[in-house]
Design a protein around this motif. Structure first.
Motif, PDB file in Angstrom:
ATOM      1  N   ALA A   1      -4.438   4.054  -8.784  1.00 57.85           N
ATOM      2  CA  ALA A   1      -4.389   2.556  -9.241  1.00 57.85           C
ATOM      3  C   ALA A   1      -5.246   2.605 -10.451  1.00 57.85           C
ATOM      4  CB  ALA A   1      -4.619   1.956  -8.157  1.00 57.85           C
TER       5      ALA A   1
ATOM      6  N   PHE B   1       2.049   0.534 -11.770  1.00 54.40           N
ATOM      7  CA  PHE B   1       1.471  -0.478 -10.464  1.00 54.40           C
ATOM      8  C   PHE B   1       2.476  -1.082  -9.518  1.00 54.40           C
ATOM      9  CE2 PHE B   1      -0.325  -4.928 -10.440  1.00 54.40           C
ATOM     10  CZ  PHE B   1      -0.948  -4.814  -9.142  1.00 54.40           C
TER      11      PHE B   1
ATOM     12  N   LEU C   1       2.810  -0.210  -5.326  1.00 56.03           N
ATOM     13  CA  LEU C   1       3.031  -1.370  -4.433  1.00 56.03           C
ATOM     14  C   LEU C   1       4.290  -1.206  -3.426  1.00 56.03           C
ATOM     15  CD1 LEU C   1       2.234  -4.513  -6.519  1.00 56.03           C
ATOM     16  CD2 LEU C   1       0.624  -3.370  -5.064  1.00 56.03           C
TER      17      LEU C   1
ATOM     18  N   GLN D   1       3.995  -0.986   1.084  1.00 54.41           N
ATOM     19  CA  GLN D   1       2.837  -1.337   1.554  1.00 54.41           C
ATOM     20  C   GLN D   1       2.419  -2.413   2.300  1.00 54.41           C
ATOM     21  OE1 GLN D   1       0.537   1.153   0.917  1.00 54.41           O
ATOM     22  NE2 GLN D   1       1.394   2.267  -0.807  1.00 54.41           N
TER      23      GLN D   1
ATOM     24  N   SER E   1      -1.729  -3.471  -0.462  1.00 53.96           N
ATOM     25  CA  SER E   1      -1.462  -4.049  -1.756  1.00 53.96           C
ATOM     26  C   SER E   1      -2.274  -4.828  -2.618  1.00 53.96           C
ATOM     27  CB  SER E   1      -0.013  -4.921  -1.739  1.00 53.96           C
ATOM     28  OG  SER E   1       0.836  -4.283  -0.854  1.00 53.96           O
TER      29      SER E   1
ATOM     30  N   ILE F   1      -4.730  -2.027  -3.966  1.00 52.94           N
ATOM     31  CA  ILE F   1      -4.066  -1.295  -5.012  1.00 52.94           C
ATOM     32  C   ILE F   1      -4.208  -2.276  -6.087  1.00 52.94           C
ATOM     33  CG2 ILE F   1      -1.907  -0.650  -6.060  1.00 52.94           C
ATOM     34  CD1 ILE F   1      -1.354   0.616  -3.038  1.00 52.94           C
ATOM     35  N   GLY F   2      -3.965  -3.624  -5.963  1.00 56.60           N
ATOM     36  CA  GLY F   2      -4.107  -4.325  -7.144  1.00 56.60           C
ATOM     37  C   GLY F   2      -5.561  -4.450  -7.659  1.00 56.60           C
TER      38      GLY F   2
ATOM     39  N   TRP G   1      -6.089  -1.455  -9.704  1.00 58.94           N
ATOM     40  CA  TRP G   1      -5.498  -1.386 -10.919  1.00 58.94           C
ATOM     41  C   TRP G   1      -6.319  -2.506 -12.025  1.00 58.94           C
ATOM     42  CZ3 TRP G   1      -2.682  -4.858 -13.982  1.00 58.94           C
ATOM     43  CH2 TRP G   1      -2.019  -4.332 -15.014  1.00 58.94           C
TER      44      TRP G   1
ATOM     45  N   GLY H   1      -0.808  -8.230  -6.056  1.00 57.57           N
ATOM     46  CA  GLY H   1      -0.339  -7.317  -5.211  1.00 57.57           C
ATOM     47  C   GLY H   1      -0.366  -7.803  -3.627  1.00 57.57           C
TER      48      GLY H   1
ATOM     49  N   ASN I   1       3.858  -8.223  -1.568  1.00 54.83           N
ATOM     50  CA  ASN I   1       4.347  -7.852  -0.511  1.00 54.83           C
ATOM     51  C   ASN I   1       4.430  -8.847   0.611  1.00 54.83           C
ATOM     52  OD1 ASN I   1       5.554  -5.249  -0.847  1.00 54.83           O
ATOM     53  ND2 ASN I   1       3.351  -4.452  -1.413  1.00 54.83           N
TER      54      ASN I   1
ATOM     55  N   TRP J   1       3.393 -13.181 -11.475  1.00 53.55           N
ATOM     56  CA  TRP J   1       2.602 -12.880 -12.495  1.00 53.55           C
ATOM     57  C   TRP J   1       2.175 -13.744 -13.609  1.00 53.55           C
ATOM     58  CZ3 TRP J   1       1.012  -7.395 -12.778  1.00 53.55           C
ATOM     59  CH2 TRP J   1       0.234  -6.959 -13.954  1.00 53.55           C
TER      60      TRP J   1
END
Length: 517
Positions: free
Chosen positions: A15, A42, A46, A49, A54, A57-58, A61, A107, A111, A130
Motif C-alpha cells: 500500500a 489501491f 481493497l 477486505q 480497508s 490500507i487506505g 496508501w 477505503g 467496503n 472519492w
C-alpha cells in the motif's frame, strides 16, 4: 491460515509504495500514466477486505502519497520554523497522518457500503466517495486541495476534460478508468473496459473543440520580474532599500512592456511605510505608458494585516494615492504562514507559530478584476491558485488574463514550486485564459490558454521574463457551470446505487431458504 496472513501482510506492505508511486505523476516528474496505475493498485488492494483492514490500507496508501508528495512542507518548517529537528519531524508526521486519514476514510467507506458488489464499488459509489472526500479536504480547516489526482494529468489525454468539468472531472475519469480495469481483472470480464474506451474517446472529441477564441489583436507585452531575494534576508530592515532598488533597476530596463509584474510581497515593507517610493514608481510607469503590478503588505488603522496586489501607472484614477489605489486582497490564507489555526494553543509552543505578520485578515471571496493598461486580469495570490472554485468565480466575460504572484522561496530546492506551477497550469486549462506567474525565485512563467508553459526562466536566478501573451475571449463550460455537472453525476450515481441495492436485497430475500414448519 498462515498463507492468508502472509498475503494480508503483503497487501499492507504494497500500500505505501503504491501511494508513493502517484507522486511521480505530478510535477516535476510528470509521469502522468502512473496516477491511474497507483489508483488501480489501491482499488485492487481493497478488494474483499474487511472495513477495518480497508481503512488501514487506505491510511498506508495515503502515507505513501503525502509522505513523498508534500515533503517540501518540511523545508519551511525546518529552515524558518526555529524548531529542533525532532519537533519539526513530529509536526510533519502529524500533517502527513492527518492527510492520510482521507484515503483511509475512502477505503473504509468503499467496503462499508459495497462489499461483495464490485460494480457498485468501482463504478458507482467508489468514485463518488472519492470526489466527496476531495472536496471535504479542500474545505475543512480552510482546506488543503493539494495533490488532487487530476492535477497530474495536465499533459495527458484526460486534459481535455478540464475545460468542461475542471480538475475534479479529470479525477473522476481516472477513478472510473482505474475501477474499470480492476473490475475487468477481478471478474475476468472485458465489458468494463468499454468505460475507459468511452472516456478516452470523449476526451479526444472534447480536445478538438475550441472553447475560447484567441485575440491576437489584443496581444500584450509583459515583463515578469524575478528578484531572487533570499528569504532569510527579505525582511531585514537593512535589506529594504537594496531590494527596492534591485526591482527598480530591473524595471527601468523594461519600460517598453505593457505590464511589468513583481512577485508576491516584492516590496519588503508595509504599503504605508513607502508612499514616496510608490508615488515615484507610479509616475515613472505613467510616463512610459506602462503598468506595474506588485505584491505588497498592508496594515489598516484598526491593525488588520492584508496581503495585497497593487497596480501602479496606466489604468488607475490619477497619480498614486493610498486611499484610492487599486488593490486585490488575498482571501485564501496559508495555514501557519498567514494565520495560525488554534493560535492561542500553538503560538506558545515554538517560534514557527509566531512568524512575522502570521495573523492576516481575508479579502472578499469575489473581487473586481484588476484593470491594468487596458487589460482585465483575474488575480490569485500564491496558495489561492489551488482553489479552483474561487479562481473560477473571479473570472467573468471581460477577463482576458489570469495573474498569480507567489514567493516559493520558503521551499528551497524541493518539488513544491513545480507542483505549484502545475496547479496554475490547470487553472488556465479549466478557464481558457493565459496566465502570468511572477515569483521571487521561481517558477516564473507564462502559461497559454491550453495549460502549456510557453515561456519560463530558471529558478534561483535574478532575471526578467519578456513575452508576448495572446488573451482570449469567451468562457469555457467549466467557467460557466463550475462543478454542477459533477453534482448531478453524484446524485445520479447515488440514486442508481440505491435502486440496485434495493433490487439485490429483494432478490436475496426472495431466494432465502424457507424455514420448515
Amino acid at each position: 491460515m498462515k498463507k492468508k496472513s502472509l498475503m494480508t501482510l503483503g497487501q499492507l506492505f504494497l500500500a505505501v509504495p503504491s501511494g508513493a508511486l502517484a507522486t511521480l505523476s505530478f510535477a516535476p516528474y510528470n509521469y502522468w500514466y502512473l496516477a491511474p496505475v497507483s489508483i488501480f493498485a489501491f482499488l485492487y488492494l481493497l478488494q474483499n477486505q474487511t472495513i477495518k483492514r480497508s481503512g488501514l490500507i487506505g491510511f498506508l496508501w495515503g502515507l505513501g502519497l503525502f509522505g513523498t508528495g508534500i515533503s517540501w512542507v518540511h523545508v519551511s518548517i525546518d529552515t524558518f520554523g526555529g524548531m529542533p529537528k525532532v519537533a519539526s519531524m513530529f509536526l510533519m508526521g502529524l500533517l502527513i497522518s492527518y492527510l492520510a486519514l482521507f484515503p483511509a476514510a475512502f477505503g473504509a467507506l468503499f467496503n462499508r457500503f459495497n462489499r461483495g458488489r464490485p460494480f457498485h464499488q468501482l463504478l458507482l459509489s467508489g468514485p463518488v466517495i472519492w470526489l466527496l472526500l476531495d472536496w471535504f479536504r479542500g474545505w475543512f480547516l480552510t482546506g488543503f486541495p493539494w495533490l488532487w489526482m487530476g492535477y497530474s494529468q495536465v499533459d495527458s489525454p484526460f486534459a481535455a476534460i478540464a475545460p468542461i468539468l475542471g480538475v475534479e472531472g479529470i479525477t473522476l475519469a481516472l477513478m472510473l478508468c482505474s475501477g474499470a480495469f480492476v473490475a475487468a481483472w477481478c471478474d475476468r470480464n472485458w465489458k468494463p473496459l468499454l468505460i475507459p474506451v468511452l472516456i478516452i474517446g470523449l476526451s479526444g472529441l472534447a480536445g478538438s473543440i475550441q472553447w475560447v477564441t484567441p485575440a491576437p489583436e489584443k496581444s500584450v507585452e509583459v515583463a515578469l520580474i524575478q528578484g531572487n531575494v533570499p528569504q532569510e534576508l527579505k525582511w531585514l530592515p537593512s535589506q529594504r532599500w537594496p531590494t527596492l532598488m534591485k526591482y527598480t533597476d530591473l524595471t527601468r530596463e523594461n519600460w517598453d512592456a505593457d505590464l511589468i509584474v513583481w512577485p508576491e510581497a516584492a516590496i519588503p515593507a508595509l504599503e504605508t511605510q513607502v508612499p514616496t517610493f510608490l508615488q515615484n514608481l507610479d509616475s515613472a510607469a505613467r510616463n512610459n505608458n506602462s503598468t506595474v503590478i506588485t505584491g505588497v503588505l498592508d496594515q489598516k488603522e484598526d491593525g488588520q494585516y492584508f496581503n495585497n496586489i497593487l497596480t501602479l501607472g496606466m489604468n488607475t484614477d490619477g497619480p498614486y494615492n493610498y486611499e484610492s489605489a487599486h488593490r486585490y486582497s488575498k482571501h485564501q490564507l496559508l495555514p501557519f504562514g498567514e494565520f495560525v489555526p488554534f493560535g492561542d494553543l500553538l503560538r506558545p509552543i515554538a517560534p514557527f507559530f509566531n512568524l512575522p505578520m502570521s495573523s492576516f485578515s481575508r479579502g472578499d471571496f469575489v473581487q473586481p478584476n484588476l484593470e491594468a493598461n487596458g487589460y482585465s486580469l483575474a488575480p490569485a495570490l500564491c496558495y489561492e491558485i489551488a482553489f479552483s472554485e474561487q479562481v473560477r468565480q473571479n473570472v467573468n466575460i471581460d477577463t482576458e488574463l489570469l495573474l498569480t504572484l507567489s514567493n516559493d522561496a520558503w521551499f528551497g530546492t524541493s518539488i513544491g514550486p513545480f507542483q505549484h506551477m502545475e496547479i496554475a497550469q490547470m487553472r488556465s486549462l479549466e478557464l481558457g485564459k493565459p496566465l502570468l506567474r511572477a515569483t521571487n525565485n521561481g517558477v516564473t512563467g507564462v502559461v497559454d490558454h491550453t495549460g502549456k508553459i510557453t515561456d519560463q526562466i530558471p529558478q534561483f536566478e535574478t532575471a526578467v521574463l519578456r513575452a508576448t501573451v495572446v488573451p482570449t475571449e469567451g468562457l469555457t463550460p467549466y467557467t460557466s457551470l463550475g462543478s454542477w455537472p459533477l453534482y448531478f453525476y453524484i446524485l445520479w450515481s447515488l440514486t442508481l446505487s440505491f435502486i440496485l441495492f434495493r433490487r439485490q436485497a429483494g432478490h436475496f430475500r426472495d431466494h432465502r431458504p424457507q424455514e420448515s414448519e
